[in-house]
Design a protein around this motif. Structure first.
Motif, mmCIF file in Angstrom:
data_model
loop_
_atom_site.group_PDB
_atom_site.id
_atom_site.type_symbol
_atom_site.label_atom_id
_atom_site.label_comp_id
_atom_site.label_asym_id
_atom_site.label_seq_id
_atom_site.Cartn_x
_atom_site.Cartn_y
_atom_site.Cartn_z
ATOM 1 N N GLU A 95 37.990 41.624 45.328
ATOM 2 C CA GLU A 95 37.501 40.605 44.408
ATOM 3 C C GLU A 95 36.805 41.138 43.167
ATOM 4 O O GLU A 95 36.515 40.370 42.235
ATOM 5 N N GLY A 96 36.486 42.431 43.129
ATOM 6 C CA GLY A 96 35.757 42.961 41.985
ATOM 7 C C GLY A 96 35.753 44.474 41.943
ATOM 8 O O GLY A 96 36.235 45.137 42.879
ATOM 9 N N PRO A 97 35.201 45.064 40.877
ATOM 10 C CA PRO A 97 35.232 46.517 40.671
ATOM 11 C C PRO A 97 34.542 47.330 41.753
ATOM 12 O O PRO A 97 34.751 48.548 41.824
ATOM 13 N N TRP A 98 33.723 46.714 42.571
ATOM 14 C CA TRP A 98 33.006 47.439 43.611
ATOM 15 C C TRP A 98 33.893 47.718 44.834
ATOM 16 O O TRP A 98 33.477 48.415 45.755
ATOM 17 N N ILE A 99 35.106 47.183 44.835
ATOM 18 C CA ILE A 99 36.026 47.377 45.955
ATOM 19 C C ILE A 99 36.934 48.576 45.679
ATOM 20 O O ILE A 99 37.584 48.652 44.638
ATOM 21 N N ARG A 100 37.005 49.508 46.624
ATOM 22 C CA ARG A 100 37.885 50.662 46.474
ATOM 23 C C ARG A 100 39.350 50.238 46.599
ATOM 24 O O ARG A 100 39.680 49.360 47.384
ATOM 25 N N GLY A 101 40.190 50.884 45.814
ATOM 26 C CA GLY A 101 41.613 50.588 45.881
ATOM 27 C C GLY A 101 42.041 49.420 45.018
ATOM 28 O O GLY A 101 43.194 48.974 45.106
ATOM 29 N N LEU A 102 41.145 48.922 44.169
ATOM 30 C CA LEU A 102 41.471 47.804 43.291
ATOM 31 C C LEU A 102 42.566 48.215 42.302
ATOM 32 O O LEU A 102 42.581 49.336 41.807
ATOM 33 N N LYS A 103 43.471 47.284 42.002
ATOM 34 C CA LYS A 103 44.553 47.547 41.061
ATOM 35 C C LYS A 103 44.715 46.372 40.094
ATOM 36 O O LYS A 103 44.526 45.227 40.477
ATOM 37 N N VAL A 104 45.062 46.682 38.861
ATOM 38 C CA VAL A 104 45.373 45.644 37.878
ATOM 39 C C VAL A 104 46.802 45.168 38.110
ATOM 40 O O VAL A 104 47.716 45.975 38.272
ATOM 41 N N VAL A 105 46.990 43.834 38.152
ATOM 42 C CA VAL A 105 48.326 43.265 38.346
ATOM 43 C C VAL A 105 48.550 42.154 37.327
ATOM 44 O O VAL A 105 47.602 41.573 36.797
ATOM 45 N N ASN A 106 49.826 41.844 37.073
ATOM 46 C CA ASN A 106 50.188 40.834 36.085
ATOM 47 C C ASN A 106 51.216 39.857 36.665
ATOM 48 O O ASN A 106 52.394 39.898 36.303
ATOM 49 N N PRO A 107 50.766 38.955 37.546
ATOM 50 C CA PRO A 107 51.702 37.987 38.124
ATOM 51 C C PRO A 107 52.289 37.008 37.108
ATOM 52 O O PRO A 107 53.369 36.451 37.318
ATOM 53 N N GLY A 108 51.587 36.754 35.998
ATOM 54 C CA GLY A 108 52.085 35.843 34.975
ATOM 55 C C GLY A 108 52.238 34.425 35.475
ATOM 56 O O GLY A 108 53.279 33.787 35.246
ATOM 57 N N LEU A 109 51.191 33.916 36.130
ATOM 58 C CA LEU A 109 51.312 32.650 36.852
ATOM 59 C C LEU A 109 50.070 31.789 36.702
ATOM 60 O O LEU A 109 48.951 32.293 36.669
ATOM 61 N N LEU A 110 50.258 30.465 36.614
ATOM 62 C CA LEU A 110 49.169 29.489 36.682
ATOM 63 C C LEU A 110 49.471 28.509 37.809
ATOM 64 O O LEU A 110 50.629 28.124 38.017
ATOM 65 N N ILE A 111 48.417 28.097 38.528
ATOM 66 C CA ILE A 111 48.558 27.183 39.660
ATOM 67 C C ILE A 111 47.542 26.059 39.493
ATOM 68 O O ILE A 111 46.383 26.313 39.176
ATOM 69 N N LEU A 112 47.969 24.819 39.735
ATOM 70 C CA LEU A 112 47.094 23.659 39.528
ATOM 71 C C LEU A 112 47.366 22.597 40.585
ATOM 72 O O LEU A 112 48.520 22.322 40.914
ATOM 73 N N GLY A 113 46.294 22.005 41.100
ATOM 74 C CA GLY A 113 46.454 20.934 42.075
ATOM 75 C C GLY A 113 45.222 20.061 42.152
ATOM 76 O O GLY A 113 44.176 20.385 41.578
ATOM 77 N N THR A 114 45.330 18.962 42.879
ATOM 78 C CA THR A 114 44.208 18.040 43.067
ATOM 79 C C THR A 114 43.677 18.064 44.494
ATOM 80 O O THR A 114 42.828 17.257 44.845
ATOM 81 N N ASN A 115 44.191 18.971 45.307
ATOM 82 C CA ASN A 115 43.666 19.206 46.650
ATOM 83 C C ASN A 115 43.512 20.706 46.804
ATOM 84 O O ASN A 115 44.485 21.455 46.640
ATOM 85 N N ALA A 116 42.305 21.158 47.080
ATOM 86 C CA ALA A 116 42.028 22.599 47.100
ATOM 87 C C ALA A 116 42.784 23.328 48.200
ATOM 88 O O ALA A 116 43.223 24.465 48.005
ATOM 89 N N VAL A 117 42.945 22.694 49.357
ATOM 90 C CA VAL A 117 43.626 23.370 50.463
ATOM 91 C C VAL A 117 45.106 23.558 50.145
ATOM 92 O O VAL A 117 45.661 24.648 50.321
ATOM 93 N N THR A 118 45.759 22.503 49.660
ATOM 94 C CA THR A 118 47.178 22.638 49.332
ATOM 95 C C THR A 118 47.378 23.609 48.173
ATOM 96 O O THR A 118 48.322 24.398 48.165
ATOM 97 N N THR A 119 46.486 23.568 47.194
ATOM 98 C CA THR A 119 46.596 24.472 46.044
ATOM 99 C C THR A 119 46.412 25.922 46.483
ATOM 100 O O THR A 119 47.171 26.810 46.071
ATOM 101 N N ASP A 120 45.416 26.188 47.311
ATOM 102 C CA ASP A 120 45.191 27.553 47.795
ATOM 103 C C ASP A 120 46.306 28.014 48.722
ATOM 104 O O ASP A 120 46.607 29.207 48.796
ATOM 105 N N THR A 121 46.894 27.075 49.443
ATOM 106 C CA THR A 121 48.027 27.423 50.308
ATOM 107 C C THR A 121 49.196 27.925 49.471
ATOM 108 O O THR A 121 49.805 28.958 49.770
ATOM 109 N N VAL A 122 49.496 27.210 48.397
ATOM 110 C CA VAL A 122 50.561 27.642 47.491
ATOM 111 C C VAL A 122 50.173 28.965 46.822
ATOM 112 O O VAL A 122 50.999 29.868 46.671
ATOM 113 N N GLY A 123 48.903 29.100 46.422
ATOM 114 C CA GLY A 123 48.436 30.334 45.823
ATOM 115 C C GLY A 123 48.584 31.520 46.753
ATOM 116 O O GLY A 123 49.000 32.613 46.342
ATOM 117 N N THR A 124 48.244 31.329 48.026
ATOM 118 C CA THR A 124 48.367 32.398 49.018
ATOM 119 C C THR A 124 49.825 32.800 49.201
ATOM 120 O O THR A 124 50.155 33.988 49.291
#
Length: 371
Positions: free
Chosen positions: A288-317
């Motif tokens: 989640e942040g620079p304090w974590i070892r093994g962190l890498k920069v990535v470029n998924p090129g994606l936006l995700i939007l929803g009105t229910n957090a569980v369904t939105t996070d499910t799709v995000g996962t």
């Protein structure tokens, strides 16, 4: 699920708030490869795919929970915070413009700023934001650092429906009560303790360090907190500063991988999200942040939007290349329980991809392997 968790779910069902099947809502996916693209147009189209923004916010106070995890002085490879682990100021600006155009009465930005009780505007300036530009994106834009009492005279108590899993209630800044629409602006990232950190996990930051912080008072809040919430929330080594917000069972597991997914799930039950936005244009993998070892920069090129957090996070996962229903020990949840399934068990939404309608970009076209 433990016996206590089962009783919590049954208690919710008895209250008539748990449906036979978890609630679902469509989720919009969009391709966006750069913060220099027309974010207003892209995000506006996504809201239209979900039925329009005006119906959600016209004439209402909208509170936007940013994701500004860790100190603004801690950067990964010297890169701007918004392209690694912070909310990007351009997505925040686009969201503000869209909300104002849709008729929002007031837009309030909130975050429990790391080790700070000062004005949120100053924290944003330290993070490289142009606050003046953000304020001009819509009318009546205000800011609140929710790490302490702030401008309010008292805290608001949010009870967890069904009784809770770790805590029965949470004492939070009044900004989370004095709102009509709650927005979570998250990044598409892994998390060392919870596996992934998306719209739901972003809400962990609504807990004030004045009460849940490592240096909170024993019997009353410390209105000038200078530490995080590891001792109280992650490890359960001490209780919150307000006794009424104490744990249900002080003999329960103290393992962070047990506690944190449950705290995230019940926080989302106590203070639900109305609009969940996940920025995966540029981000990091491996933590989640620079304090974590093994962190890498990535470029998924994606936006995700929803009105229910569980369904939105499910799709995000799933867009991160994981099975959203992975049990503990598999997928991103190697060292923790699956908070999506815990939230589903509390009746907050479905974590079953088969039950979720995805609009816009196809999931197969959006998937970027984080693991």
């Amino acid at each position: 699920m433990t016996r206590r968790e089962l009783l919590a779910v049954l208690g919710t069902a008895a209250a008539g708030t748990l449906q036979a099947a978890p609630p679902t809502a469509p989720v919009a996916l969009a391709r966006c490869r750069s913060y220099d693209e027309d974010l207003v147009s892209t995000m506006g189209t996504m809201f239209d795919q979900l039925g329009g923004l005006e119906r959600l916010v016209k004439g209402k106070t909208v509170t936007i929970k940013l994701n500004l995890t860790g100190s603004p002085g801690l950067r990964f490879q010297g890169r701007p915070l918004g392209v690694t682990h912070y909310t990007h100021p351009k997505t925040a600006g686009a969201m503000t413009h869209l909300l104002g155009r849709a008729g929002a009465k007031r837009i309030r930005f909130v975050e429990s700023a790391w080790a700070s009780s000062g004005p949120l505007e100053e924290y944003l300036l330290e993070s490289g934001w142009n606050v003046r530009t953000l304020k001009s994106a819509a009318q009546n834009v205000v800011f609140e650092n929710t790490n302490a009492l702030g401008s309010a005279r008292k805290y608001a108590r949010f009870k967890v429906p069904g009784g809770g899993l770790i805590f029965p209630s949470y004492d939070l800044n009044m900004a989370y009560e004095e709102t009509d629409v709650m927005v979570s602006m998250a990044k598409l990232k892994n998390h060392e303790t919870c596996g992934v950190t998306l719209a739901m996990k972003n809400m962990f930051g609504i807990t004030p360090a004045s009460i849940y912080g490592d240096d909170a008072g024993k019997d009353e809040p410390n209105e000038k907190p200078g530490n995080g919430r590891v001792s109280v929330c992650h490890e359960g080594k001490r209780q919150p500063a307000t006794a009424a917000a104490g744990e249900l069972d002080v003999k329960s597991s103290r393992v962070p991988g047990h506690r944190m997914p449950r705290i995230v799930a019940e926080l989302n039950a106590a203070r639900p999200i109305d609009i969940a936005f996940i920025d995966g244009i540029e981000t990091v993998s491996g933590g989640e942040g620079p304090w974590i070892r093994g962190l890498k920069v990535v470029n998924p090129g994606l936006l995700i939007l929803g009105t229910n957090a569980v369904t939105t996070d499910t799709v995000g996962t799933a867009a991160m290349g994981y099975d959203p229903r992975s049990p503990k020990g598999t997928g991103p949840f190697k060292n923790c329980d699956n908070m999506l399934l815990l939230a589903e068990g509390l009746g907050l939404g479905t974590a079953d991809l088969k039950q979720i309608e995805i609009r816009g970009l196809k999931l197969s076209e959006a998937t970027y392997q984080f693991g």
